[in-house]
Design an enzyme around this catalytic site. Structure first.
Site, PDB file in Angstrom:
ATOM      1  N   HIS A  54       0.914  -1.291  -0.022  1.00  0.00           N
ATOM      2  CA  HIS A  54      -0.115  -0.032  -0.140  1.00  0.00           C
ATOM      3  C   HIS A  54       0.856   1.173  -0.046  1.00  0.00           C
ATOM      4  O   HIS A  54       1.795   1.313  -0.805  1.00  0.00           O
ATOM      5  CB  HIS A  54      -0.978   0.006   1.209  1.00  0.00           C
ATOM      6  CG  HIS A  54      -2.020   0.731   1.475  1.00  0.00           C
ATOM      7  ND1 HIS A  54      -2.409   1.617   0.175  1.00  0.00           N
ATOM      8  CD2 HIS A  54      -2.926   0.980   2.278  1.00  0.00           C
ATOM      9  CE1 HIS A  54      -3.632   2.274   0.611  1.00  0.00           C
ATOM     10  NE2 HIS A  54      -3.800   2.005   1.692  1.00  0.00           N
ATOM     11  N   ASP A 106       2.949   5.631  -6.796  1.00  0.00           N
ATOM     12  CA  ASP A 106       4.123   5.237  -5.856  1.00  0.00           C
ATOM     13  C   ASP A 106       5.440   5.253  -6.913  1.00  0.00           C
ATOM     14  O   ASP A 106       6.720   5.358  -6.411  1.00  0.00           O
ATOM     15  CB  ASP A 106       4.031   4.189  -5.033  1.00  0.00           C
ATOM     16  CG  ASP A 106       2.977   4.286  -3.916  1.00  0.00           C
ATOM     17  OD1 ASP A 106       3.172   5.419  -3.473  1.00  0.00           O
ATOM     18  OD2 ASP A 106       2.312   3.283  -3.684  1.00  0.00           O
ATOM     19  N   HIS A 130      -2.352  -2.092  -9.793  1.00  0.00           N
ATOM     20  CA  HIS A 130      -3.289  -1.564  -8.812  1.00  0.00           C
ATOM     21  C   HIS A 130      -4.621  -2.246  -8.784  1.00  0.00           C
ATOM     22  O   HIS A 130      -5.130  -2.764  -9.706  1.00  0.00           O
ATOM     23  CB  HIS A 130      -3.764   0.237  -9.251  1.00  0.00           C
ATOM     24  CG  HIS A 130      -4.204   0.990  -8.387  1.00  0.00           C
ATOM     25  ND1 HIS A 130      -5.326   0.838  -8.026  1.00  0.00           N
ATOM     26  CD2 HIS A 130      -3.415   1.751  -7.511  1.00  0.00           C
ATOM     27  CE1 HIS A 130      -5.725   1.788  -6.918  1.00  0.00           C
ATOM     28  NE2 HIS A 130      -4.487   2.144  -6.551  1.00  0.00           N
TER      29      HIS A 130
HETATM   30  N1  ACO Z   1       4.553  -6.949 -10.410  1.00  0.00           N
HETATM   31  C1  ACO Z   1       4.414  -8.130 -11.127  1.00  0.00           C
HETATM   32  N2  ACO Z   1       3.195  -8.659 -11.305  1.00  0.00           N
HETATM   33  C2  ACO Z   1       1.938  -8.193 -10.791  1.00  0.00           C
HETATM   34  C3  ACO Z   1       2.259  -6.878  -9.931  1.00  0.00           C
HETATM   35  C4  ACO Z   1       3.650  -6.428  -9.864  1.00  0.00           C
HETATM   36  N3  ACO Z   1       3.850  -5.177  -9.307  1.00  0.00           N
HETATM   37  N4  ACO Z   1       1.139  -6.646  -9.449  1.00  0.00           N
HETATM   38  C5  ACO Z   1       0.125  -7.527  -9.874  1.00  0.00           C
HETATM   39  N5  ACO Z   1       0.853  -8.425 -10.769  1.00  0.00           N
HETATM   40  C6  ACO Z   1       0.374  -9.669 -11.371  1.00  0.00           C
HETATM   41  C7  ACO Z   1       0.127 -10.879 -10.352  1.00  0.00           C
HETATM   42  O1  ACO Z   1       1.270 -11.757 -10.179  1.00  0.00           O
HETATM   43  C8  ACO Z   1      -1.126 -11.348 -10.881  1.00  0.00           C
HETATM   44  O2  ACO Z   1      -0.638 -12.306 -11.897  1.00  0.00           O
HETATM   45  P1  ACO Z   1      -1.365 -13.768 -12.322  1.00  0.00           P
HETATM   46  O3  ACO Z   1      -2.802 -13.450 -12.704  1.00  0.00           O
HETATM   47  O4  ACO Z   1      -0.750 -14.270 -13.521  1.00  0.00           O
HETATM   48  O5  ACO Z   1      -1.213 -14.513 -11.049  1.00  0.00           O
HETATM   49  C9  ACO Z   1      -1.949 -10.399 -11.708  1.00  0.00           C
HETATM   50  O6  ACO Z   1      -0.976  -9.494 -11.688  1.00  0.00           O
HETATM   51  C10 ACO Z   1      -2.970  -9.475 -10.689  1.00  0.00           C
HETATM   52  O7  ACO Z   1      -2.257  -9.124  -9.582  1.00  0.00           O
HETATM   53  P2  ACO Z   1      -2.935  -9.204  -8.143  1.00  0.00           P
HETATM   54  O8  ACO Z   1      -1.889  -9.387  -7.055  1.00  0.00           O
HETATM   55  O9  ACO Z   1      -4.064 -10.155  -8.181  1.00  0.00           O
HETATM   56  O10 ACO Z   1      -3.794  -7.787  -8.131  1.00  0.00           O
HETATM   57  P3  ACO Z   1      -4.351  -7.029  -6.841  1.00  0.00           P
HETATM   58  O11 ACO Z   1      -5.396  -6.141  -7.349  1.00  0.00           O
HETATM   59  O12 ACO Z   1      -4.729  -8.103  -5.774  1.00  0.00           O
HETATM   60  O13 ACO Z   1      -3.131  -6.280  -6.206  1.00  0.00           O
HETATM   61  C11 ACO Z   1      -1.397  -4.498  -6.057  1.00  0.00           C
HETATM   62  C12 ACO Z   1      -2.884  -4.915  -6.538  1.00  0.00           C
HETATM   63  C13 ACO Z   1      -1.617  -5.283  -4.452  1.00  0.00           C
HETATM   64  C14 ACO Z   1      -1.163  -3.180  -6.132  1.00  0.00           C
HETATM   65  C15 ACO Z   1      -0.274  -5.140  -6.755  1.00  0.00           C
HETATM   66  O14 ACO Z   1      -0.489  -4.756  -8.030  1.00  0.00           O
HETATM   67  C16 ACO Z   1       1.010  -5.132  -6.294  1.00  0.00           C
HETATM   68  O15 ACO Z   1       1.334  -5.985  -5.316  1.00  0.00           O
HETATM   69  N6  ACO Z   1       1.831  -4.062  -6.811  1.00  0.00           N
HETATM   70  C17 ACO Z   1       3.146  -3.841  -6.213  1.00  0.00           C
HETATM   71  C18 ACO Z   1       2.831  -3.115  -4.974  1.00  0.00           C
HETATM   72  C19 ACO Z   1       2.471  -1.382  -5.029  1.00  0.00           C
HETATM   73  O16 ACO Z   1       2.921  -0.675  -6.023  1.00  0.00           O
HETATM   74  N7  ACO Z   1       1.354  -1.117  -4.346  1.00  0.00           N
HETATM   75  C20 ACO Z   1       0.892   0.161  -4.352  1.00  0.00           C
HETATM   76  C21 ACO Z   1      -0.395   0.161  -5.049  1.00  0.00           C
HETATM   77  S1  ACO Z   1      -0.746   2.084  -5.083  1.00  0.00           S
HETATM   78  C22 ACO Z   1      -1.392   2.445  -3.562  1.00  0.00           C
HETATM   79  O17 ACO Z   1      -1.535   1.415  -2.529  1.00  0.00           O
HETATM   80  C23 ACO Z   1      -0.947   3.797  -3.194  1.00  0.00           C
END
Ligand code: ACO
Length: 429
Positions: free
Chosen positions: A268, A363, A307
């Protein structure tokens, strides 16, 4: 049959039910009538992580994740970032309308005159080790404020609520600055009422021996824009925590300490800190392709990408990129920028990222600006928490006044052991 309903046929019993559809939503409670027999509890929905559950009705922030749209109270984020100040935006987020001149003057006066912390807060700060994470200090001090203002418990009283709103918006920069000065072993700097909200914050962070601190206008403006971009973001993890905790009718300081704790997590608001760690680990542009390969093999996350809601470019990331250019003119380019741009370039044309709809989020660039402005990496989540205070409080007021809301209490699907008799110690395996 009315068209704004949903007909559900339960194939277990052959019975049909008609439930109303309002705002493209059915009420989960309407499913409870669907039973196999009268003793049955009734049908529930299973939605871990609230992927498809609206937990409230809100009039604060609108996001269209597919179109990359973000609006506060109807105003597009780019217009607010360009034309308003953070304090104006905080007022808008909290009260629903942009303030007129008199309202803004009154609001600014009240916020400016609540910036001081009780002196005991300093003793609390002293109790932390020199290397304490500033976010731990921030969370703890916000929680501690509830002990200074016990009347804050009267959450149903609008005047009491209003007072705590002034206090929290006003005091979070002071708490943040004190935590920063503590980790540097520097004396705390008291607020300067002549300065703007971000100008005073820079004063409390940076002032040394000057008789009067004059903030750098470019940094002051950049901080104000970053604050606007982070003011609210509807039902994210931190805001959901604010509402869930607030639903017990606890005081807003305790609820906000929980919201800030949620924000601290690396998935987050802690992500901006993780982005910088990731860029440092990559170290050089030539290492970017190998890092991307590891992400695709799911060995690593590309921090600052992806996201839950935006499946298109995060509109805040676009504005931040522009702000970064202005900041770099004064501070010089952050060497991490080159690596970030290369990561973004490769990721945006790579099939993995395109097919997963992974784009830079807020971010990805905020950390690079913060670092160029001289902030230590651990301080980044605190810089996020300061402006998010307006969003948390607006959402909390909406919750407290919403007749639909009750204490947040989800259901579970119990899959554990059935009833069994206690096993004495000597008979246990
Ligand atoms: N890098 C690589 N792969 C990713 C990333 C990433 N940053 N984010 C998502 N994916 C992939 C997952 O592995 C998943 O792949 P699959 O379908 O082949 O298994 C798919 O994309 C969907 O991802 P989820 O984790 O199910 O998406 P969710 O909506 O639950 O997660 C989140 C969103 C937590 C922001 C995620 O994208 C993440 O962890 N990003 C990195 C951390 C980040 O930048 N957070 C800041 C968010 S903005 C904020 O809070 C202000």
């Amino acid at each position: 049959m009315p068209s704004n309903t949903l007909t559900i046929t339960d194939n277990r019993t052959g019975k049909s039910y008609e439930v109303p559809v309002e705002n493209e939503t059915i009420r989960a409670q309407d499913l409870r009538q669907i039973k196999v027999n009268p003793q049955d509890f009734g049908l529930m929905t299973y939605d871990p992580a609230f992927m498809n559950t609206a937990s409230c009705k809100s009039t604060i922030t609108y996001i269209d994740g597919d179109a990359g749209i973000l609006r506060y109270r109807g105003y597009p984020i780019d217009q607010l970032a360009e034309k308003a100040t953070y304090l104006e935006v905080a007022y808008l987020v909290l009260y629903g309308e942009l303030p007129n001149k008199a309202q803004l003057a009154d609001w600014t006066y009240n916020v400016t005159h609540h910036t001081f912390l009780h002196e005991s807060t300093k003793h609390l700060m002293e109790a932390f080790r020199y290397d304490a994470h500033p976010m731990s200090m921030f969370i703890s001090v916000v929680a501690a404020l509830s002990s200074f203002y016990p009347e804050a418990k009267q959450v149903k009283d609008p005047d009491v609520r209003q007072k705590q709103i002034y206090r929290l918006i006003a005091k979070v920069p002071t708490i943040a600055a004190f935590s920063y000065r503590h980790t540097r072993g520097l004396p705390y700097v008291y607020p300067d009422n002549d300065l703007s909200y971000p100008g005073n914050f820079l004063n409390m962070l940076d002032k040394m021996t000057q008789a009067k601190y004059e903030p750098d206008p470019v940094k002051e403006h950049a901080l104000d824009v970053l604050f606007i971009l982070h003011a609210d973001h509807e039902q994210n993890c931190g805001t959901n925590a604010m509402r869930a905790i607030g639903s017990s009718m606890v005081d807003p300081y305790s609820a906000m300490a929980g919201a800030a704790a949620a924000l601290y997590g690396p998935l987050h608001g802690g992500a901006n800190e993780e982005v910088l760690k990731m860029l440092t680990e990559i170290g050089h542009v030539k290492n970017v392709p190998a890092f991307i390969d590891r992400v695709k093999k799911k060995e690593k996350l590309l921090m600052g990408f992806g996201h839950r809601v935006y499946k298109n470019y995060d509109p805040r990331a676009k504005i931040i990129k522009k702000t970064a250019d202005e900041v770099f003119k004064v501070t010089g380019v952050n060497p991490m920028l080159e690596i970030a741009l290369e990561l973004e370039r490769i990721a945006l044309q790579d099939d993995y990222f395109v097919s997963h709809k992974l784009y830079p989020n807020v971010d990805f660039y905020s950390g690079i600006i913060y670092q160029a402005m001289g902030f230590p990496v651990e301080f980044f989540p605190v810089l996020f928490a300061i402006p998010r205070t307006s969003g948390w409080l607006a959402q909390w007021v909406e919750l407290v006044n919403d007749p639909d809301q009750k204490i947040a209490r989800p259901r579970q699907i119990y899959l554990g052991a059935d009833q069994r008799d206690f096993v004495p110690m000597d008979q246990r395996k």
